[in-house]
Design an enzyme around this catalytic site. Structure first.
Site, PDB file in Angstrom:
ATOM      1  CG  HIS A 306       3.445  20.096 -21.162  1.00 15.32           C
ATOM      2  ND1 HIS A 306       4.000  20.989 -21.396  1.00 15.32           N
ATOM      3  CD2 HIS A 306       4.514  19.077 -20.803  1.00 15.32           C
ATOM      4  CE1 HIS A 306       5.109  21.324 -20.957  1.00 15.32           C
ATOM      5  NE2 HIS A 306       5.405  19.824 -20.565  1.00 15.32           N
ATOM      6  CG  ASP A 363       6.597  12.429 -17.017  1.00 13.41           C
ATOM      7  OD1 ASP A 363       7.768  11.950 -17.096  1.00 13.41           O
ATOM      8  OD2 ASP A 363       6.454  13.415 -16.625  1.00 13.41           O
TER       9      ASP A 363
END
Ligand code: CMC
Length: 428
Positions: A306, A363
């Site tokens: 991320h 996700d």
């Protein structure tokens, strides 16, 4: 700590003020840099650039903190519903009973879409990507709601926000029904937001979908966990488009386009494709991780890493917990979940991922839950969009309330110097 930053350029010293946020984040305000020095900054991917000041969402990526309007994300795990959270993000505080009721009622009354708009679905090919349909239809709302083109007062904005949040769910469900060649199921005013969406997705004219409470709660939480994430790619896009004073529908439609990509919202689809590839026997989890570490392969471990979280993604933890609870309750044994767990195990012990602070993101497990609920893979990013919409609306409104200059980055040009036009016959 200093309240100015000093820059020495060509022997001359310049001072720039330090801006401090409410959580003591510090930024050098370089708004006057170009005017005073003739220089700009170069920050590809904007990893060091604060594009605005915002009071909506706070993230501390090193500590794994995410808060909506100050409230830690973990406190949303067992309590509020998505509509309350949408209100919180958009209006800055939790709604009281009357505000909540009236917003929820407005969502119920506005769930339908214009019949003219419904006919648009028929002209899309059956195999059209649902994200393309979603972006087109949200943009088309501008045609059906001219009364919301100019949103300056809060009451009208509130009505537009309610319509958009309500109708995106109907559009999403109709996109799915169209792809399947199934009759459209109209929204039922007796059902709440998430249940109504599942009804439009899965009921038949002769067979009402029975909604398991745990499924409803899992989807509710997935929507909440996706509801805002400060200046991510799609939200920055919404703000960028909105900065030209484009209307709310056009701005959010652009956000849907940005969300679609596999490095952003499309990652939930890419995770499933990766797990299926491994499951189909093409690669073992170990081989896949090896490939993901090889820069030449162009392969990444999808659902890992991320831009902001460099410790853990707090949303991933909550989503992983739902997966552990929901799948056994539904009696689903999904081999892809086993593969996901194995990939996670391998990666979390591998120096490549440890050194680069790459952890599972939101996700990584969300697709497995959506799959267990019966939502097809190409609808995963659509669900993300329904969830992210309140965040986009909140940012669009925040920017609209404190008008700033049109967003317009500069560049360092590295192309040809002045070159003469050559007529066709003289070209090589
Ligand atoms: N697999 C393998 N290597 C990776 C991965 C990954 N998933 N993510 C980052 N790296 C490596 C990257 O190659 C680079 O290595 P090096 O320093 O040797 O060049 C290093 O880690 C830093 O990566 P980066 O590309 O500079 O990181 P970024 O902040 O630009 O990208 C990211 C963040 C999310 C786009 C990236 O981690 C990624 O592509 N992850 C997979 C896609 C994904 O899961 N996206 C969903 C993000 S969460 C949902 C959302 O908010 O949109």
């Amino acid at each position: 700590m200093s309240d100015v930053a000093k820059l020495i350029l060509d022997g001359k010293e310049y001072e720039f003020p330090i801006t401090v946020g409410s959580e003591q984040e510090r930024g050098i305000d370089i708004s006057t840099l170009r005017a005073r020095t003739g220089h700009i900054t170069l920050d590809q991917g904007y990893g060091n650039t604060g594009s605005c000041q915002s009071a909506i969402t706070y993230i501390d990526g090193d500590k794994g903190i995410l808060r909506y309007r100050g409230i830690p994300i973990e406190q949303f795990a067992n309590g509020p519903n998505f509509i309350e959270v949408a209100w919180l993000l958009i209006f800055g505080r939790l709604p009281d009973e009357t505000e909540y009721r009236s917003f929820a009622d407005e969502l119920t009354h506005e769930a339908n879409i214009d019949e003219g708009m419904r006919h648009h679905f028929d002209s899309f090919p059956r195999k059209a990507p649902p994200m393309a349909i979603l972006a087109s239809m949200v943009s088309a709302l501008s045609c059906f709601h001219p009364e919301f083109m100019d949103l300056t007062d809060e009451e009208r904005f509130c009505a537009a926000a309610a319509r958009l949040i309500s109708k995106i769910r109907t559009i999403a469900a109709f996109a799915y029904r169209h792809a399947k060649g199934l009759p459209y199921i109209y929204p039922d005013p007796n059902l709440k937001f998430v249940h109504n969406f599942l009804h439009m997705m899965f009921s038949m004219p002769y067979d009402q979908f029975i909604c398991d409470d745990l499924v409803r709660d899992a989807l509710n939480l997935i929507l909440i966990l996706h509801a805002d994430h400060e200046q991510n790619c799609s939200t920055s896009t919404v703000r960028m488009v909105g900065s030209s004073q484009a209307n709310l529908f056009a701005s959010c439609s652009a956000g849907i386009g940005a969300l679609w990509g596999p490095l952003h919202g499309g990652a939930n689809v890419a995770v499933l494709q990766m797990l299926e590839k491994i499951h189909n026997g093409n690669l073992t989890p170990e081989e896949y991780v090896k490939l993901a570490k090889d820069k030449e392969s162009g392969v990444r471990l999808m659902g890992f890493g991320h831009r902001v979280y460099k410790n853990f993604d707090p949303r991933a933890k909550l989503i992983g917990d739902i997966a552990n609870e929901l799948l056994p309750r539904l009696g689903v044994h999904d081999p892809l979940l086993d593969i996901a767990r194995r990939l996670e195990e391998i990666a979390l012990e591998d120096p490549y991922f440890i050194e680069r602070n790459l952890y599972p993101n939101v996700d990584f497990y969300s697709g497995i839950i959506l799959r267990a609920i019966g939502i097809p893979t190409d609808m995963f990013t659509v669900i993300f969009a329904i969830g992210r919409l309140p965040g986009w609306i909140a940012h669009w409104w925040e920017q609209n309330q404190a008008p700033s200059r049109i967003a317009r980055p500069r560049q360092i040009y590295v192309g040809n110097g002045m070159t003469d036009y050559t007529p066709m016959p003289g070209r090589k």
